[in-house]
Scaffold this motif. Structure first.
Motif, PDB file in Angstrom:
ATOM      1  N   THR A  49       0.847  -1.209   0.000  1.00 26.24           N
ATOM      2  CA  THR A  49       0.000   0.000   0.000  1.00 26.24           C
ATOM      3  C   THR A  49       0.876   1.251   0.000  1.00 26.24           C
ATOM      4  OG1 THR A  49      -1.806  -1.154   1.108  1.00 26.24           O
ATOM      5  CG2 THR A  49      -1.770   1.242   1.334  1.00 26.24           C
ATOM      6  N   GLN A  89      -7.677   0.248  -0.557  1.00 26.29           N
ATOM      7  CA  GLN A  89      -7.944  -1.028   0.113  1.00 26.29           C
ATOM      8  C   GLN A  89      -8.894  -0.837   1.292  1.00 26.29           C
ATOM      9  OE1 GLN A  89      -4.331  -2.333   1.967  1.00 26.29           O
ATOM     10  NE2 GLN A  89      -5.169  -4.259   2.680  1.00 26.29           N
ATOM     11  N   ASP A 171      -5.475  -1.606  -5.066  1.00 30.33           N
ATOM     12  CA  ASP A 171      -4.971  -2.142  -3.795  1.00 30.33           C
ATOM     13  C   ASP A 171      -5.921  -3.234  -3.306  1.00 30.33           C
ATOM     14  OD1 ASP A 171      -3.651  -2.590  -1.461  1.00 30.33           O
ATOM     15  OD2 ASP A 171      -3.581  -0.483  -0.828  1.00 30.33           O
TER      16      ASP A 171
HETATM   17 MG   LIG Z   1      -1.961  -2.969   2.096  1.00 28.97          MG
END
Ligand SMILES: [Mg+2]
Ligand SMILES: Nc1ncnc2c1ncn2[C@@H]1O[C@H](COP(=O)(O)OP(=O)(O)O)[C@@H](O)[C@H]1O
Length: 250
Positions: A49, A89, A171
């Motif tokens: 990320t 995400q 993500d």
């Molecule tokens: Mg992550």
């Protein structure tokens, strides 16, 4: 550094979070050509990320250099973010959120429309097409707070599509999805790539690497530890060994 031919070019890039001493990503060398479909895989905390946030100009890097779409990532965050669709995400949905799906998808075009202009018919056409691509056209007037995790994930992907970006940063796009929705989103991502979009996807799940992905990059503890063609990487067992021994929670 000349990143003109590459959608993304990173050289010796490291990033340290404020107040931390250990870089979350370090010495990253990566080139993503225009039209590529690349998956970065690694266990929890590997820095996946963080890598996407640095590319998107959200998090400043502390050493090295990078370009996205030929623009230096340290100076052009706003311009880069207009041309890159970022699907984040595990976005939390507030069950009380009154925003309708079509407005959330339209927010993907905010950079293009600007602050002082209302969406035109063309903007709504793009939004409706994005909703229909993810199979959510009948949800246009529903509040996002009432969606399941998988439905909301599709709305976030539609929001990125409505932005009409050249590059997608995805993500963990399969998190929260059941098997059917996984298949739908997998096909959709592959179609976007076939249509010419560059895809850089990150995942902790080696079982969810779309077939159209050509190259895989394995990250661990902030570093790139292996990379190669998708099928070769999946055969080596190195990835599954790493994910098994470190756990594979997103
Ligand atoms: Mg992550
Ligand atoms: N806002 C933050 N402040 C400090 N450390 C962070 C922050 N976000 C992530 N980290 C740390 O950076 C490392 C990489 O995290 P992340 O990029 O989220 O990994 P991944 O996405 O691969 O799970 C982890 O050790 C994580 O704890």
């Amino acid at each position: 550094m000349n990143g003109a031919q590459d959608a993304i070019l990173l050289r010796g890039l490291s990033a340290v979070y404020e107040g931390e001493s250990v870089p979350a990503i370090r010495d990253i060398d990566m080139s993503v050509a225009s039209g590529d479909f690349i998956c970065v895989v690694g266990p929890n905390g590997a820095g996946k990320t963080t890598l996407l946030e640095v590319i998107n100009g959200i998090l400043p890097h502390t050493s090295g250099e990078g370009t996205a779409l030929g623009l230096s990532i340290s100076e052009n965050g706003d311009r880069i973010r207009k041309r890159i669709g970022y699907v984040i995400q595990n976005f939390e949905i507030d069950p009380l959120s009154p925003f309708l799906c079509r407005n959330v998808v339209m927010s993907g075009r905010a950079g293009m429309i600007g602050l002082l202009r209302f969406p035109a018919k063309h903007d709504w056409d793009v939004v409706n097409r994005a909703l229909s691509l993810v199979g959510m056209e009948s949800y246009a007037s529903r509040p996002v707070g009432k969606l399941s995790g998988g439905e909301f994930q599709k709305i976030l992907i539609a929001r990125a599509i409505a932005q009409e970006p050249e590059v997608y940063l995805l993500d963990e796009p399969f998190s929260n999805l059941d098997i059917k929705a996984r298949g739908d989103v997998d096909r959709l991502i592959c179609e976007l790539n076939r249509g010419g979009s560059t895809i850089l996807m990150v995942s902790h799940d080696v079982g969810s690497i779309p077939l159209s992905c050509t190259r895989m990059i394995l990250m661990d503890r902030g570093r790139i530890v292996a990379e190669g063609p998708r099928n070769e990487m999946l055969q080596t067992g190195e990835i599954s060994d790493l994910l098994r021994c470190r756990g594979s929670e997103p």
